[in-house]
Design an enzyme around this catalytic site. Structure first.
Site, PDB file in Angstrom:
ATOM      1  CD  GLU A 280     -62.175 -17.545 -33.767  1.00 35.00           C
ATOM      2  OE1 GLU A 280     -62.841 -18.272 -34.527  1.00 35.00           O
ATOM      3  OE2 GLU A 280     -62.530 -17.262 -32.608  1.00 35.00           O
TER       4      GLU A 280
ATOM      5  CB  SER B 107     -68.025 -21.842 -43.758  1.00 34.96           C
ATOM      6  OG  SER B 107     -67.574 -23.088 -43.239  1.00 34.96           O
TER       7      SER B 107
HETATM    8  O1  0CJ Z   1     -63.998 -18.323 -37.151  1.00 33.78           O
HETATM    9  C1  0CJ Z   1     -65.066 -17.923 -37.551  1.00 33.78           C
HETATM   10  C2  0CJ Z   1     -65.340 -16.537 -37.399  1.00 33.78           C
HETATM   11  C3  0CJ Z   1     -66.070 -18.828 -38.216  1.00 33.78           C
HETATM   12  C4  0CJ Z   1     -66.261 -18.527 -39.666  1.00 33.78           C
HETATM   13  C5  0CJ Z   1     -67.186 -19.469 -40.365  1.00 33.78           C
HETATM   14  O2  0CJ Z   1     -66.795 -20.790 -40.402  1.00 33.78           O
HETATM   15  P1  0CJ Z   1     -65.457 -21.330 -41.074  1.00 33.78           P
HETATM   16  O3  0CJ Z   1     -65.673 -22.741 -41.429  1.00 33.78           O
HETATM   17  O4  0CJ Z   1     -65.014 -20.411 -42.153  1.00 33.78           O
HETATM   18  O5  0CJ Z   1     -64.400 -21.162 -39.917  1.00 33.78           O
HETATM   19  P2  0CJ Z   1     -63.944 -22.092 -38.708  1.00 33.78           P
HETATM   20  O6  0CJ Z   1     -62.796 -22.925 -39.217  1.00 33.78           O
HETATM   21  O7  0CJ Z   1     -63.460 -21.119 -37.681  1.00 33.78           O
HETATM   22  O8  0CJ Z   1     -65.081 -22.891 -38.231  1.00 33.78           O
END
Ligand code: 0CJ
Ligand code: F3S
Length: 314
Positions: free
Chosen positions: A126, A266
């Site tokens: 991100e 997630s």
């Molecule tokens: O960065 C995001 C848009 C969150 C997506 C959902 O969580 P995840 O675990 O895929 O991603 P993060 O490592 O950013 O929490």
């Protein structure tokens, strides 16, 4: 053993949308469709979609000319968007709308003549995407200590945005340090941290008051899941990040009466069930869910995927 489930926990609206985009792309186009990076940071989600015909790649040069390519929920740099166009790929963008909002906001600050600071973790997709969506130089700040190291006059016109999945408390400290050091700085406060991250962190803070051990269901590369485990630890509760029940260790529960379980944005609810099953294997468990905030956020799918399948065939 008593088990208390956090509320809210697990899938957020951006993750539901991202998975739905891959599912619908498979239905509309047939396998394979290509996904750049893990669609969300969870092996179970990725394996399930792979079985249905999705192919996961890290870079677009692994995608054949003209194929369907899906960008993950974390977002991509503009160079990736341009590369996809140059390769004639049929792009579906599963970037969470709350990440896109940060991109837009960052560009607006730069257009207004401000130097942009991004509060986030180096190397996270991100963060790479957000830096690559902003023209010019973006200064990445990862901690309060790094604010002191910024080599800028105090009156520099600055703005900040943040990664969406950070610790609300740590981010507040970093923003406060920026506000102390710089006289002309604007930003959205901690509001770039998305609703799902904020709600899951608040729930875990409450839950930590009630439990002896906290289990966070999520992947080691999931930023938001790691932040949940940290809140448990900071609250003085032994806290463990587990992908599923197979990672639950019996020795964590010696003398333990109450276990809290949450799940990152997630992590599928099936994996929460799987963790509860692993606890059941150790002895009888009584499962309840804490009183907590109900989430009603939903995001629209890209318009390309909204057409009924039959209409496309005519
Ligand atoms: O960065 C995001 C848009 C969150 C997506 C959902 O969580 P995840 O675990 O895929 O991603 P993060 O490592 O950013 O929490
Ligand atoms: Fe979006 Fe937040 Fe989920 S940024 S993908 S709603 S964790």
């Amino acid at each position: 053993m008593r088990v208390i489930l956090a509320q809210p926990r697990g899938f957020c609206a951006g993750v539901v949308r991202a998975i739905e985009i891959v599912d619908r792309a498979l239905q509309q186009h047939g396998a394979p469709v290509y996904v750049r990076h893990e669609i969300v940071h969870n092996r179970h989600v990725v394996d399930n979609l792979r079985q249905k015909g999705a192919r996961f790649v890290e870079e677009l040069d692994e995608v054949p000319q003209g194929a369907v390519a899906i960008f993950s929920a974390h977002g991509v740099a503009q160079t990736v968007e341009r590369d996809a166009e140059a390769r004639g790929l049929d792009v579906l963008d599963a970037t969470c709308p709350l990440v896109t909002k940060v991109h837009v906001q960052g560009r607006q600050y730069v257009a207004a003549g401000r130097t942009l600071i991004l509060i986030g973790h180096a190397g996270h997709p991100e963060v790479e995407g957000t830096i690559g969506q902003i023209p010019g130089k973006v200064l990445l700040v990862q901690s309060e200590a790094e604010v002191a190291k910024l080599d800028l006059p105090a009156s520099t016109p600055l703005a900040y945005v943040t990664q969406t999945t950070l610790s609300v408390d740590d981010t507040r400290d970093i923003i406060d340090a920026l506000l102390r050091r710089f006289t002309d700085i604007v930003g959205p406060d901690t509001r770039d941290i998305c609703y799902a991250t904020q709600n899951r962190q608040a729930a875990v803070r409450e839950l930590s008051k009630e439990v002896d051990v906290l289990l966070v269901v999520g992947a080691t590369n999931s930023s938001n899941s790691n932040r949940l485990r940290e809140i448990g630890s900071e609250s003085g509760v032994a806290s463990y990040l587990v992908a599923d029940g197979s990672e639950v260790k019996p020795e964590w529960f010696a003398g333990v009466q109450t276990v809290g379980i949450t799940a990152g944005a997630s992590a599928p609810e099936e994996m929460v069930e799987n963790v509860i099953d692993a606890l059941r294997a150790l002895g009888p468990v009584d499962v309840t869910t804490m009183a907590g905030r109900e989430e009603k956020v939903e995001f629209k799918l890209p318009s390309k995927l909204m057409q009924p399948l039959a209409a496309r065939e005519v």
